[in-house]
Scaffold this active site. Structure first.
Site, short mmCIF file in Angstrom:
data_model
loop_
_atom_site.label_atom_id
_atom_site.label_comp_id
_atom_site.label_asym_id
_atom_site.label_seq_id
_atom_site.Cartn_x
_atom_site.Cartn_y
_atom_site.Cartn_z
N HIS A 199 0.83 -1.17 0.12
CA HIS A 199 0.22 0.02 -0.04
C HIS A 199 0.92 1.35 0.02
CE1 HIS A 199 -3.74 2.25 1.23
NE2 HIS A 199 -2.83 3.07 1.59
N GLU A 200 1.79 1.38 0.98
CA GLU A 200 2.75 2.58 1.16
C GLU A 200 3.49 2.52 -0.25
OE1 GLU A 200 1.89 4.55 3.01
OE2 GLU A 200 0.74 3.25 4.35
N HIS A 210 1.73 4.65 -3.09
CA HIS A 210 1.71 5.80 -2.66
C HIS A 210 3.09 6.50 -2.96
CE1 HIS A 210 -1.91 6.85 -0.44
NE2 HIS A 210 -1.78 5.97 0.45
N GLU A 244 -4.97 7.50 -3.08
CA GLU A 244 -5.34 6.30 -2.71
C GLU A 244 -5.52 5.37 -3.52
OE1 GLU A 244 -4.79 6.16 0.54
OE2 GLU A 244 -5.84 4.41 1.30
#
Ligand code: ZN
Length: 497
Positions: free
Chosen positions: A264-265, A268, A294
């Site tokens: 997830h990170e 980003h 997101e």
């Protein structure tokens, strides 16, 4: 030098100050000893003030007018035209809000945060009420600084999702809720079909670190320009060209949290790292739309990470590292288990949207004065029962679970669910453009998807608002259909519905 040139020099300095702030915050959350908090908050406040004064100064106003005059004939979507337009929007917003109100909101947010930590610990909503009321009152004063919006909530939403309107979000969320509720109901009746016991056990952190490193490398994490560090609340940050930082946390009894959290990170981080260098020291040099941001993290975490194709890559690695037997299909079903639960950040892909719809509705009722702060727990609990069919045992696991309201961030929540919708649309389009995308992912080759995203989304930075970018990439406005179709495909695999 031209006025535009001078403006860009000033904007580059503002971007530098911004990046210094990111570095201080990254350090605060990863390295700083706890007793440094007081002086760090003073340093950040000073930096914020210097940066704000530079932005709203009369010289900046003059340069903006001058640069605008020099643009003559430049295409409205050229870099220069967008740099001037985005700077003008930020300038206008910053000038409308009195410095005294900005300082008051920062102070109330800090006090609210402290009060919330304690209130949540004791599950004592009453103790939090005056702080929340104060934040709400300041939000109203903030809204009053603006005109020309359709409703008060538009003003707040615009801080997190430029250009988005409350009415548009409400229509999307009505569609989303109508799709999700029956799906969740159908899954509830077949809950025995998904078993996630393979995710629970004993997983030494050093082995998890290897799993995460092996997974992030093909995504594009390289140690010459990326770092990964440990933290309590994971986040990603970009400090400048060639300096992207992500964070994660480790749970020795459940490896999925670090693995998918890191993906997830990294999603980003890829967005920020993929912005072209020419935009880097301009106002377009960081992602601004939180739903676009997101969409990138969730696309990598869920659509890639939790796919059947990638489960085939992960399962043998997991088996080897943790000396266990897990086949790809078992892993795929485990990581896509749907289970209505109390806590938003632990929610699966199907129920997550309803956690957001609930918050979006309550925020609007609060800001429009239809709901009093003291009535929040009752309204929260009733809606949790209605949307997810579960009883909330206490406010710590209910209305007090999230940090946002304590810090005065009203209007933020919708961007999480919008991010899922945007991701669904991009995922659909990427499949149309990259014919063998699933096969590539199954082979562990993540480069084609990363390059597609970089070319279509990342490189533009904050140049386009979310709706405009989607229109360019997919030919459509934000909609619910592709995300729901994606979700139904998965739930059909796992639950046979
Ligand atoms: Zn995120």
């Amino acid at each position: 030098m031209t006025q535009l040139g001078e403006l860009k020099t000033r904007l580059a300095e503002l971007a530098d100050l911004d990046n210094i702030g990111h570095l201080l915050e990254w350090d605060h959350n990863t390295m700083m000893p706890p007793k440094g908090a007081q002086s760090r908050s003073e340093a950040l406040a000073t930096l914020g003030r210097v940066s704000h004064d530079l932005l709203i100064s009369d010289e900046t106003a003059g340069l903006l007018d001058g640069a605008n005059g020099e643009l003559d004939g430049a295409a409205p979507d050229s870099d220069d035209a967008r740099i001037v337009a985005v700077s003008r929007r930020r300038f206008d917003k910053a000038r409308r809000v009195p410095a005294e109100l900005v300082a008051e909101m920062a102070r109330a947010g800090a006090l609210g945060y402290e009060a919330w930590v304690e209130a949540r610990r004791r599950s004592d909503f009453a103790a939090f009420v005056p702080f929340m009321e104060r934040n709400l009152e300041l939000a109203h004063r903030y809204v009053d600084c603006f005109e020309g919006f359709d409703c008060a909530y538009d003003v707040l939403l615009d801080n997190f999702e430029p250009g988005m309107k409350t009415a548009q979000v409400a229509a999307l969320f009505a569609d989303l809720r109508a799709e999700l509720q029956p799906l969740i109901e159908a899954v509830r009746e077949r809950s025995d079909r998904a078993d996630d016991s393979c995710l629970h056990g004993s997983f030494p952190t050093d082995r998890q670190r290897r799993l995460v490193a092996d997974t992030l490398a093909p995504m594009g994490f390289d140690s010459d320009s990326w770092r990964m560090d440990d933290t309590v609340h994971p986040f990603a940050s970009n400090i400048g060209v060639g300096d992207t930082r992500i964070t994660t946390r480790w749970d020795e009894s459940y490896f999925a949290s670090a693995l998918y959290g890191a993906m997830h990170e990294c999603g980003h981080g890829l967005y920020e790292a993929g912005i072209v260098e020419e935009l880097k020291r301009t106002p377009l040099g960081h992602g601004e739309s939180l739903s676009l941001h997101e969409s990138q993290s969730r696309l990598w975490e869920n659509m890639v990470g939790r796919s059947r194709a990638f489960s085939g890559v992960l399962a043998p690695r997991i088996g080897e590292l943790f000396d266990m037997n897990v086949d790809p299909e078992t892993l795929y079903r485990a990581v896509n288990r749907v289970q209505p639960s109390l806590i938003r950040v632990e929610a699966d892909e199907a129920t997550y949207g309803l956690h957001i719809v609930l918050r979006f509705e309550l925020e609007q009722e609060l800001i429009e004065g239809r709901l009093a702060v003291a009535e929040l727990p009752e309204a929260w609990n009733a809606r949790m029962k209605d949307y997810l069919g579960i009883d909330v045992p206490d406010d710590a696991r209910g209305v007090l679970q999230d940090v946002h309201w304590s810090a005065g961030m009203l209007g933020y929540f919708p961007t999480y669910a919008l991010g899922n919708l945007v991701a669904g649309q991009l995922w659909e389009r990427a499949h149309a453009d990259i014919g063998d995308l699933d096969e590539r992912i199954a082979a562990g080759e993540l480069g084609p998807l990363r390059e597609w995203l970089r070319d279509r989304v990342h490189r533009h930075g904050a140049k386009f608002e979310a709706g405009e970018l989607l229109e360019r990439v997919t030919g459509a406005q934000i909609s619910v259909g592709p995300f729901v179709a994606y979700l139904k495909g998965k739930l059909s695999d796992v639950y046979g519905i």
